[in-house]
Design a protein around this motif. Structure first.
Motif, PDB file in Angstrom:
ATOM      1  N   GLU A 182     -10.434 -39.118  -9.457  1.00 56.12           N
ATOM      2  CA  GLU A 182     -10.860 -39.400 -10.826  1.00 56.12           C
ATOM      3  C   GLU A 182     -11.032 -40.900 -11.042  1.00 56.12           C
ATOM      4  O   GLU A 182     -12.003 -41.346 -11.664  1.00 56.12           O
ATOM      5  N   LYS A 186     -14.922 -43.343 -11.505  1.00 49.14           N
ATOM      6  CA  LYS A 186     -15.202 -44.180 -12.678  1.00 49.14           C
ATOM      7  C   LYS A 186     -15.837 -45.514 -12.277  1.00 49.14           C
ATOM      8  O   LYS A 186     -16.336 -46.250 -13.141  1.00 49.14           O
ATOM      9  N   CYS A 206     -17.475 -34.117  -5.901  1.00 43.85           N
ATOM     10  CA  CYS A 206     -17.169 -34.141  -7.342  1.00 43.85           C
ATOM     11  C   CYS A 206     -17.103 -32.723  -7.899  1.00 43.85           C
ATOM     12  O   CYS A 206     -16.197 -32.390  -8.670  1.00 43.85           O
ATOM     13  N   LYS A 207     -18.045 -31.890  -7.468  1.00 38.94           N
ATOM     14  CA  LYS A 207     -18.082 -30.505  -7.964  1.00 38.94           C
ATOM     15  C   LYS A 207     -16.864 -29.726  -7.480  1.00 38.94           C
ATOM     16  O   LYS A 207     -16.233 -28.988  -8.245  1.00 38.94           O
ATOM     17  N   ASP A 210     -13.883 -30.840  -9.364  1.00 37.18           N
ATOM     18  CA  ASP A 210     -14.053 -30.686 -10.809  1.00 37.18           C
ATOM     19  C   ASP A 210     -13.899 -32.015 -11.553  1.00 37.18           C
ATOM     20  O   ASP A 210     -13.167 -32.126 -12.538  1.00 37.18           O
ATOM     21  N   SER A 212     -16.255 -35.584 -12.971  1.00 30.84           N
ATOM     22  CA  SER A 212     -17.607 -36.037 -13.298  1.00 30.84           C
ATOM     23  C   SER A 212     -18.170 -36.887 -12.167  1.00 30.84           C
ATOM     24  O   SER A 212     -17.446 -37.693 -11.567  1.00 30.84           O
ATOM     25  N   LYS A 215     -21.607 -42.881 -11.738  1.00 32.37           N
ATOM     26  CA  LYS A 215     -22.894 -43.456 -12.108  1.00 32.37           C
ATOM     27  C   LYS A 215     -23.403 -44.288 -10.938  1.00 32.37           C
ATOM     28  O   LYS A 215     -22.692 -45.146 -10.423  1.00 32.37           O
TER      29      LYS A 215
END
Length: 300
Positions: A182, A186, A206-207, A210, A212, A215
């Protein structure tokens, strides 16, 4: 079959006639004869052009493969005359051709200076396709990058299990530290273009976890450019350890240990039946098997 193939490619009898230097009536008569003999319809008219019927489209694919193989046979014969001492055609993905194959090719040429060596860089799927289509003698690629590989007729050897790493500049706050996925996601990422395998793997992670997706702040078409941007001090990337190891050893990059994330990709070497290969091709395979990357270079 030849006339059907060329008319399908050209989209009209007129254009096929020009390319083949055969009269239009002769081409049309042959196609009508074929359709009558087998009770099928291959083309239908749309305006001034001919388009394939549903069955014509179905027939075109194996016909295209047949004529591509015929072209490859001609290339093999031409290579035999141009390179009587032999020619070795190697294809591989970027990792293989930039990190692994150069040394193996050098060792091979020292033993077989008279053999012509041709190396091409393509993505993993195309490397497999080129081998299957007799456009290459050896293909080296990441097996995990292939969707439903049809390799039953091939001889494949696992050379190495490559691990993907999260890397940053040594001055980055996460350099040589252990963090959660996580936290990592970010950070601004620097990655290859959309469609690259490594980028797909990152989003898969990421999937699975679970979280996000990150970027992508900078995007490059080349892996070297991607790494150089990270070395310069901005962002994070997710790259093959075989590619990153030299930068890590020189302390231009540092690894981030993301808890619970270990992603490996099998590097395989594929060829056709070993018993049908020339001796020098079998020797290259032995060189690749014996000269594997050093394990310590790719560990956490």
């Amino acid at each position: 079959m030849m006339l059907f193939y060329h008319v399908a490619l050209a989209g009209s009898v007129t254009e096929a006639s020009k390319r083949l230097n055969i009269s239009q009536p002769a081409i049309s008569a042959q196609i009508r004869s074929f359709e009558k003999q087998y009770n099928v319809i291959l083309f239908e008219k749309k305006g001034r052009n001919l388009v394939l019927t549903a069955f014509g489209q179905k027939l075109f694919k194996p016909t295209e493969k047949l004529f591509n193989l015929a072209d490859q046979i001609e290339v093999m014969i031409e290579d035999y005359h141009n390179h009587p001492r032999g020619k070795l055609r190697i294809t591989g993905n970027y990792l293989a051709t930039s990190v692994l194959i150069p040394k193996w090719a050098s060792l091979f040429k020292q033993k077989y200076p008279e053999v012509e060596v041709e190396i091409s860089t393509v993505n993993s799927q195309h490397a497999l396709d080129r081998l299957m289509n007799y456009e290459a003698d050896i293909a080296i690629f990441g097996n995990g990058e292939i969707t439903n590989p049809n390799t039953q007729s091939l001889h494949c050897i696992e050379l190495y299990r490559d691990e993907f790493k999260f890397v940053v500049a040594p001055s980055h706050k996460f350099a040589n530290k252990q963090i959660s996925i996580e936290e990592m996601m970010k950070e601004p990422f620097i990655m290859r273009e959309e469609g690259s395998i490594t980028r797909k793997r990152l989003f898969e992670l990421c999937k699975i976890n679970d979280v996000s997706a990150p970027k992508i702040e900078l995007q490059f078409n080349g892996l070297n450019e991607t790494i150089q941007a990270v070395v310069a001090g901005y962002g994070v990337s997710f790259v093959s350890s075989l590619i990153a190891s030299q930068y890590i050893q020189r302390r231009e990059l540092a690894v981030v240990d993301v808890i619970g994330v270990r992603f490996t990709n099998k590097i395989v070497l594929c060829s056709r039946d070993k018993n049908s290969l020339e001796g020098f091709i079998r020797d290259f395979i032995l060189i690749a098997q014996k000269d594997k990357p050093v394990e310590e270079n790719v560990s956490h």
